[in-house]
Design a protein around this motif. Sequence first.
Motif, PDB file in Angstrom:
ATOM      1  N   ALA A 166       0.833  -1.207   0.000  1.00 32.51           N
ATOM      2  CA  ALA A 166       0.000   0.000   0.000  1.00 32.51           C
ATOM      3  C   ALA A 166       0.866   1.254   0.000  1.00 32.51           C
ATOM      4  CB  ALA A 166      -0.933  -0.004   1.212  1.00 32.51           C
ATOM      5  N   THR A 167       1.924   1.245   0.790  1.00 34.06           N
ATOM      6  CA  THR A 167       2.796   2.412   0.871  1.00 34.06           C
ATOM      7  C   THR A 167       3.580   2.627  -0.411  1.00 34.06           C
ATOM      8  OG1 THR A 167       3.006   2.107   3.261  1.00 34.06           O
ATOM      9  CG2 THR A 167       4.695   3.446   2.163  1.00 34.06           C
ATOM     10  N   ALA A 168       4.062   1.534  -1.005  1.00 29.43           N
ATOM     11  CA  ALA A 168       4.811   1.670  -2.262  1.00 29.43           C
ATOM     12  C   ALA A 168       3.938   2.304  -3.337  1.00 29.43           C
ATOM     13  CB  ALA A 168       5.305   0.298  -2.720  1.00 29.43           C
ATOM     14  N   LEU A 169       2.673   1.899  -3.412  1.00 29.67           N
ATOM     15  CA  LEU A 169       1.759   2.483  -4.396  1.00 29.67           C
ATOM     16  C   LEU A 169       1.426   3.929  -4.043  1.00 29.67           C
ATOM     17  CD1 LEU A 169      -0.717  -0.500  -4.919  1.00 29.67           C
ATOM     18  CD2 LEU A 169       1.058   0.286  -6.496  1.00 29.67           C
ATOM     19  N   LEU A 170       1.101   4.164  -2.787  1.00 27.45           N
ATOM     20  CA  LEU A 170       0.659   5.492  -2.371  1.00 27.45           C
ATOM     21  C   LEU A 170       1.798   6.506  -2.451  1.00 27.45           C
ATOM     22  CD1 LEU A 170      -1.651   7.199  -0.993  1.00 27.45           C
ATOM     23  CD2 LEU A 170      -0.501   6.667   1.155  1.00 27.45           C
ATOM     24  N   PHE A 171       2.871   6.269  -1.723  1.00 26.75           N
ATOM     25  CA  PHE A 171       3.959   7.247  -1.668  1.00 26.75           C
ATOM     26  C   PHE A 171       4.776   7.264  -2.958  1.00 26.75           C
ATOM     27  CE2 PHE A 171       8.181   8.778  -0.272  1.00 26.75           C
ATOM     28  CZ  PHE A 171       7.789  10.014   0.222  1.00 26.75           C
ATOM     29  N   GLY A 172       4.947   6.084  -3.557  1.00 26.29           N
ATOM     30  CA  GLY A 172       5.695   6.037  -4.812  1.00 26.29           C
ATOM     31  C   GLY A 172       5.038   6.870  -5.897  1.00 26.29           C
ATOM     32  N   LEU A 173       3.705   6.756  -6.030  1.00 28.94           N
ATOM     33  CA  LEU A 173       2.987   7.527  -7.044  1.00 28.94           C
ATOM     34  C   LEU A 173       2.799   8.981  -6.622  1.00 28.94           C
ATOM     35  CD1 LEU A 173       0.382   4.825  -8.078  1.00 28.94           C
ATOM     36  CD2 LEU A 173       2.292   5.683  -9.455  1.00 28.94           C
ATOM     37  N   ALA A 174       2.782   9.250  -5.320  1.00 29.20           N
ATOM     38  CA  ALA A 174       2.708  10.641  -4.856  1.00 29.20           C
ATOM     39  C   ALA A 174       3.931  11.422  -5.311  1.00 29.20           C
ATOM     40  CB  ALA A 174       2.583  10.686  -3.337  1.00 29.20           C
ATOM     41  N   GLY A 175       5.081  10.761  -5.314  1.00 26.47           N
ATOM     42  CA  GLY A 175       6.296  11.418  -5.774  1.00 26.47           C
ATOM     43  C   GLY A 175       6.286  11.731  -7.256  1.00 26.47           C
ATOM     44  N   CYS A 176       5.373  11.101  -7.996  1.00 20.40           N
ATOM     45  CA  CYS A 176       5.260  11.359  -9.438  1.00 20.40           C
ATOM     46  C   CYS A 176       4.332  12.528  -9.745  1.00 20.40           C
ATOM     47  CB  CYS A 176       4.751  10.113 -10.168  1.00 20.40           C
ATOM     48  SG  CYS A 176       5.780   8.648 -10.005  1.00 20.40           S
ATOM     49  N   LEU A 177       3.545  12.967  -8.767  1.00 17.19           N
ATOM     50  CA  LEU A 177       2.538  13.989  -9.034  1.00 17.19           C
ATOM     51  C   LEU A 177       3.163  15.310  -9.473  1.00 17.19           C
ATOM     52  CD1 LEU A 177      -0.394  13.834  -6.437  1.00 17.19           C
ATOM     53  CD2 LEU A 177      -0.458  13.504  -8.911  1.00 17.19           C
ATOM     54  N   TYR A 178       4.213  15.742  -8.784  1.00 12.64           N
ATOM     55  CA  TYR A 178       4.817  17.035  -9.151  1.00 12.64           C
ATOM     56  C   TYR A 178       5.382  17.026 -10.568  1.00 12.64           C
ATOM     57  CZ  TYR A 178       7.941  21.013  -9.346  1.00 12.64           C
ATOM     58  OH  TYR A 178       8.593  22.155  -9.744  1.00 12.64           O
ATOM     59  N   PRO A 179       6.253  16.076 -10.938  1.00 14.05           N
ATOM     60  CA  PRO A 179       6.768  16.098 -12.316  1.00 14.05           C
ATOM     61  C   PRO A 179       5.689  15.892 -13.368  1.00 14.05           C
ATOM     62  CG  PRO A 179       7.504  14.115 -11.173  1.00 14.05           C
ATOM     63  CD  PRO A 179       6.905  15.016 -10.139  1.00 14.05           C
ATOM     64  N   LEU A 180       4.657  15.086 -13.078  1.00 16.65           N
ATOM     65  CA  LEU A 180       3.556  14.923 -14.033  1.00 16.65           C
ATOM     66  C   LEU A 180       2.779  16.229 -14.194  1.00 16.65           C
ATOM     67  CD1 LEU A 180       2.157  11.407 -13.042  1.00 16.65           C
ATOM     68  CD2 LEU A 180       3.204  12.006 -15.229  1.00 16.65           C
ATOM     69  N   SER A 181       2.540  16.905 -13.081  1.00 15.66           N
ATOM     70  CA  SER A 181       1.831  18.178 -13.140  1.00 15.66           C
ATOM     71  C   SER A 181       2.643  19.219 -13.890  1.00 15.66           C
ATOM     72  CB  SER A 181       1.533  18.669 -11.715  1.00 15.66           C
ATOM     73  OG  SER A 181       0.731  17.735 -11.017  1.00 15.66           O
ATOM     74  N   LEU A 182       3.943  19.216 -13.661  1.00 17.24           N
ATOM     75  CA  LEU A 182       4.812  20.144 -14.367  1.00 17.24           C
ATOM     76  C   LEU A 182       4.807  19.864 -15.867  1.00 17.24           C
ATOM     77  CD1 LEU A 182       6.833  22.446 -14.205  1.00 17.24           C
ATOM     78  CD2 LEU A 182       8.619  20.768 -13.673  1.00 17.24           C
ATOM     79  N   ALA A 183       4.765  18.583 -16.231  1.00 15.84           N
ATOM     80  CA  ALA A 183       4.694  18.221 -17.652  1.00 15.84           C
ATOM     81  C   ALA A 183       3.405  18.733 -18.281  1.00 15.84           C
ATOM     82  CB  ALA A 183       4.804  16.706 -17.804  1.00 15.84           C
ATOM     83  N   MET A 184       2.283  18.639 -17.544  1.00 18.45           N
ATOM     84  CA  MET A 184       1.007  19.132 -18.072  1.00 18.45           C
ATOM     85  C   MET A 184       1.055  20.639 -18.300  1.00 18.45           C
ATOM     86  SD  MET A 184      -2.322  17.173 -16.564  1.00 18.45           S
ATOM     87  CE  MET A 184      -1.970  17.407 -14.846  1.00 18.45           C
ATOM     88  N   ILE A 185       1.643  21.341 -17.368  1.00 17.36           N
ATOM     89  CA  ILE A 185       1.735  22.799 -17.517  1.00 17.36           C
ATOM     90  C   ILE A 185       2.609  23.157 -18.707  1.00 17.36           C
ATOM     91  CG2 ILE A 185       2.721  24.863 -16.443  1.00 17.36           C
ATOM     92  CD1 ILE A 185       1.596  23.856 -13.794  1.00 17.36           C
ATOM     93  N   ASN A 186       3.722  22.470 -18.866  1.00 18.37           N
ATOM     94  CA  ASN A 186       4.597  22.731 -20.010  1.00 18.37           C
ATOM     95  C   ASN A 186       3.915  22.381 -21.328  1.00 18.37           C
ATOM     96  OD1 ASN A 186       7.616  23.569 -19.406  1.00 18.37           O
ATOM     97  ND2 ASN A 186       6.982  22.247 -17.720  1.00 18.37           N
ATOM     98  N   ASP A 187       3.061  21.351 -21.330  1.00 20.94           N
ATOM     99  CA  ASP A 187       2.334  20.984 -22.548  1.00 20.94           C
ATOM    100  C   ASP A 187       1.479  22.131 -23.057  1.00 20.94           C
ATOM    101  OD1 ASP A 187       3.381  18.434 -22.508  1.00 20.94           O
ATOM    102  OD2 ASP A 187       1.628  17.519 -21.570  1.00 20.94           O
ATOM    103  N   ASN A 188       0.976  22.947 -22.155  1.00 21.73           N
ATOM    104  CA  ASN A 188       0.019  23.985 -22.525  1.00 21.73           C
ATOM    105  C   ASN A 188       0.643  25.370 -22.636  1.00 21.73           C
ATOM    106  OD1 ASN A 188      -2.774  22.606 -22.526  1.00 21.73           O
ATOM    107  ND2 ASN A 188      -1.802  21.849 -20.675  1.00 21.73           N
TER     108      ASN A 188
END
Length: 432
Positions: free
Chosen positions: A295-317
């Motif tokens: 549960a922690t690997a999924l939760l915290f591991g994917l939480a660490g991906c939120l910032y770079p993914l969000s940054l990629a979305m902003i750069n896309d636009n």
Amino acid sequence: MMGRVVVSLAAMFVSLALFIAGTALLTTVLSLELVREGYSALVVGVVLVCHSIGFVLGSFFSTRLIVRVGQVRSFSAFAAVGCAAALIHPMWVDAVLWAVLRGLVGFCAAGLIMVLESWISARATNATRGALLGIYQVVYFFAAALGQYLVSFDTAEAYTIYSVVAILVVLSLVPLALTRAEAPQVTAAEHLGFVALYRLSPSGLFGGVAGGMIVSCFLALGPVYASRIGMSIPQISYYMAMAVLATMVLQWPVGRLSDRFDRRWVIALSSAVAAGGAALGIGLGEIAEWVVYIATALLFGLAGCLYPLSLAMINDNMDAGDPVRASAGLLLAYGAGTCLGPVGGALTMQWIGPAGLFGFTGGLFALYTALVVWRGFTTQALPVEQQGRFVGIVATQTAPALLDMDPRAEPFDAAHGVEISDTTDSTDTASA
């Protein structure tokens, strides 16, 4: 060429590793000691969130000191204060004092990281910045995991463990103090405001905030949760180290998927999986330890991906504009999230018990999933071929100087305010 650059920056990476290991160790030790002293989860959350508040303030104000007295001198001052603060903690176990010390350490941490990252980014070129950013990622994650692992070497109430923190922090000064390289100039970072970021990508802005809340909540309260479900000190250290490494491992596959498919749906899927992991932790976490790890690997591991993914979305636009300013703005939004997460998580843990950690963070993921899905159905998607590339960036304890190493900033022509390589038509500026 690349080899010479890395060798020339070896001292900076060693300093970075020592400092990150020391601060990661201190955070977990303080969390465990407050629990041992009988403080509630709310008090633990409020005390530890002061580090994030100090870090955000330091990102704004430490630049003045660095410019005034120089990089090495300011780094020495920040390291000395951080070392002293670490040694004061075991003298008086008091929540108010520790809150002040956490804020002080956070402020100094912002200055230290700013010096190190500006030194590294100053040596980056268009040909080397991507590789240097990758090395930075590896050094950061392994140092943070090492800091968590060191928790198992002594008990949280022993003075020795605080001495280890002080040793790591003060030793981070040595490689930088002995380097013969010329110090780069440090300037105050400019950033886009939250309104501008919202217009570019609402999902990106709220993803940055949610990422900061979830990551800071887990780092502050994860040891509290582990302690209350019966884990020993060595087990807690391994548990927290695993969580840090899970973030590093998951960033690559998630990033690759987001480059090949509609980024919003990849984000929605990963957020839903993380929310599912949280539900697993709530339902079975206190029954089987292996469930907690998954549960922690999924939760915290994917939480660490939120910032770079969000940054990629902003750069896309971004059809035109400075991507570094956009990145700095999102980093500020992430910092605001780090100031909210531990308090919200602590309140939830007081309400429903240890499982409240998964309840709060999983609830944030579920809300963010709903937002991204709604945006996906109500706004036009950016064609996959027009999406930019995903770039993994550590947001926790990161100063704006690191953003200069983002390879996506290469084509920007500041003199004309356009991207040199941009040949695509303009798209909806709030499609994400």
